[in-house]
Design a protein around this motif. Sequence first.
Motif, PDB file in Angstrom:
ATOM      1  N   VAL A 267       0.853  -1.193   0.000  1.00  0.00           N
ATOM      2  CA  VAL A 267       0.000   0.000   0.000  1.00  0.00           C
ATOM      3  C   VAL A 267       0.889   1.244   0.000  1.00  0.00           C
ATOM      4  O   VAL A 267       2.089   1.173   0.235  1.00  0.00           O
ATOM      5  CB  VAL A 267      -0.939   0.036   1.230  1.00  0.00           C
ATOM      6  CG1 VAL A 267      -1.856  -1.176   1.239  1.00  0.00           C
ATOM      7  CG2 VAL A 267      -0.148   0.118   2.533  1.00  0.00           C
TER       8      VAL A 267
ATOM      9  N   THR B 197      -4.010   8.111   2.890  1.00  0.00           N
ATOM     10  CA  THR B 197      -5.036   7.541   3.760  1.00  0.00           C
ATOM     11  C   THR B 197      -5.584   6.267   3.135  1.00  0.00           C
ATOM     12  O   THR B 197      -5.361   5.971   1.959  1.00  0.00           O
ATOM     13  CB  THR B 197      -6.196   8.522   3.978  1.00  0.00           C
ATOM     14  OG1 THR B 197      -6.883   8.707   2.727  1.00  0.00           O
ATOM     15  CG2 THR B 197      -5.707   9.849   4.527  1.00  0.00           C
ATOM     16  N   VAL B 198      -6.336   5.539   3.945  1.00  0.00           N
ATOM     17  CA  VAL B 198      -7.010   4.332   3.454  1.00  0.00           C
ATOM     18  C   VAL B 198      -7.881   4.678   2.250  1.00  0.00           C
ATOM     19  O   VAL B 198      -7.822   4.019   1.202  1.00  0.00           O
ATOM     20  CB  VAL B 198      -7.861   3.714   4.582  1.00  0.00           C
ATOM     21  CG1 VAL B 198      -8.816   2.658   4.026  1.00  0.00           C
ATOM     22  CG2 VAL B 198      -6.957   3.106   5.651  1.00  0.00           C
TER      23      VAL B 198
ATOM     24  N   ASN C 214      -5.841   5.514  -0.889  1.00  0.00           N
ATOM     25  CA  ASN C 214      -5.322   4.294  -1.501  1.00  0.00           C
ATOM     26  C   ASN C 214      -6.380   3.636  -2.378  1.00  0.00           C
ATOM     27  O   ASN C 214      -6.096   3.213  -3.504  1.00  0.00           O
ATOM     28  CB  ASN C 214      -4.871   3.305  -0.425  1.00  0.00           C
ATOM     29  CG  ASN C 214      -3.402   3.418  -0.083  1.00  0.00           C
ATOM     30  OD1 ASN C 214      -2.552   2.782  -0.705  1.00  0.00           O
ATOM     31  ND2 ASN C 214      -3.105   4.232   0.922  1.00  0.00           N
TER      32      ASN C 214
ATOM     33  N   LEU D 285     -11.889  -1.022   7.557  1.00  0.00           N
ATOM     34  CA  LEU D 285     -11.304  -0.012   6.676  1.00  0.00           C
ATOM     35  C   LEU D 285     -12.179   1.239   6.624  1.00  0.00           C
ATOM     36  O   LEU D 285     -11.669   2.352   6.501  1.00  0.00           O
ATOM     37  CB  LEU D 285     -11.103  -0.578   5.267  1.00  0.00           C
ATOM     38  CG  LEU D 285     -10.110  -1.740   5.143  1.00  0.00           C
ATOM     39  CD1 LEU D 285      -9.975  -2.164   3.682  1.00  0.00           C
ATOM     40  CD2 LEU D 285      -8.745  -1.375   5.728  1.00  0.00           C
TER      41      LEU D 285
ATOM     42  N   ALA E 101      -2.334   4.946   5.719  1.00  0.00           N
ATOM     43  CA  ALA E 101      -2.216   3.495   5.578  1.00  0.00           C
ATOM     44  C   ALA E 101      -1.004   2.940   6.311  1.00  0.00           C
ATOM     45  O   ALA E 101      -1.035   1.814   6.819  1.00  0.00           O
ATOM     46  CB  ALA E 101      -2.144   3.127   4.099  1.00  0.00           C
TER      47      ALA E 101
ATOM     48  N   GLN F  46      -3.172  -3.587   6.705  1.00  0.00           N
ATOM     49  CA  GLN F  46      -2.555  -3.136   5.456  1.00  0.00           C
ATOM     50  C   GLN F  46      -2.731  -4.174   4.357  1.00  0.00           C
ATOM     51  O   GLN F  46      -2.945  -3.831   3.187  1.00  0.00           O
ATOM     52  CB  GLN F  46      -1.082  -2.823   5.677  1.00  0.00           C
ATOM     53  CG  GLN F  46      -0.858  -1.561   6.496  1.00  0.00           C
ATOM     54  CD  GLN F  46       0.594  -1.135   6.533  1.00  0.00           C
ATOM     55  OE1 GLN F  46       1.302  -1.246   5.532  1.00  0.00           O
ATOM     56  NE2 GLN F  46       1.050  -0.641   7.673  1.00  0.00           N
TER      57      GLN F  46
ATOM     58  N   LEU G 215      -6.215  -3.938   3.105  1.00  0.00           N
ATOM     59  CA  LEU G 215      -6.331  -2.791   2.214  1.00  0.00           C
ATOM     60  C   LEU G 215      -5.791  -3.132   0.824  1.00  0.00           C
ATOM     61  O   LEU G 215      -6.394  -2.762  -0.194  1.00  0.00           O
ATOM     62  CB  LEU G 215      -5.578  -1.597   2.800  1.00  0.00           C
ATOM     63  CG  LEU G 215      -5.520  -0.318   1.951  1.00  0.00           C
ATOM     64  CD1 LEU G 215      -6.920   0.153   1.574  1.00  0.00           C
ATOM     65  CD2 LEU G 215      -4.771   0.780   2.702  1.00  0.00           C
TER      66      LEU G 215
END
Length: 226
Positions: A94, A99-100, A103, A129, A137, A145, A148
């Motif tokens: 990632v 940020t999540v 991503n 998430l 992340a 991670q 994600l």
Amino acid sequence: MSEAGEVLLRLEEVDAGYGKFRVLFGVSLTLLAGSACAVVGPNGAGKTTLARVCSGLVRPTRGSVVFDGRDVTSSSPHDLATAGMAHIPEGRGVFASLTVEENLVLAFRQSTRRVDEALEAAFEVYPRLRERRRQAAGTLSGGEQRLLALARVLADPPRLVIADELALGLAPAAIEEIYAGLGRLHHAGAALLLVEQRADRARLLTNDVVEMSHGRVSPLQEETPP
């Protein structure tokens, strides 16, 4: 385009390595469309190099790589991704500083689905998430991670997912989540090439397991009970 049951990926007598250091020795491997195959073996066996050859990150010094009927031995990772191959590498896979949500948005811009729909689908699969959508992340746990990294391909499953030791170092509950995500991708029609150290984990998704040792591939030799 290969249909289920037809050859999707074929490696023929591949040698590869890094500079003068040779890692793969005459590796041949066939993966059918919609199938799942696991490559198992100890550290240093050449599994990650094999995965990197398949996705174009390492170019063979001998042999050929064919994907969906096309010789891709010299193709770039970008070209292979565009053709329908996703490689989730060993480690986290990632962008740590994003940020999540960033991503996911970055990945979903290449999807055939609307970004907001793809985001919602990812958050439904992995509610954790959603809770961390504004979080960098790089501050997530190792298991989060890797979730994600999986979520980035769930919205628009590719033709082939190469997953390199996603379960490494994780607790059993996290491993179960990881394999559930891989199972979703497989159920959606993606072929899977799993790189794992242990055959018992690989058998959570497939009985097609080959063993890698010293840069060579062979059928897995099952231990005979005493």
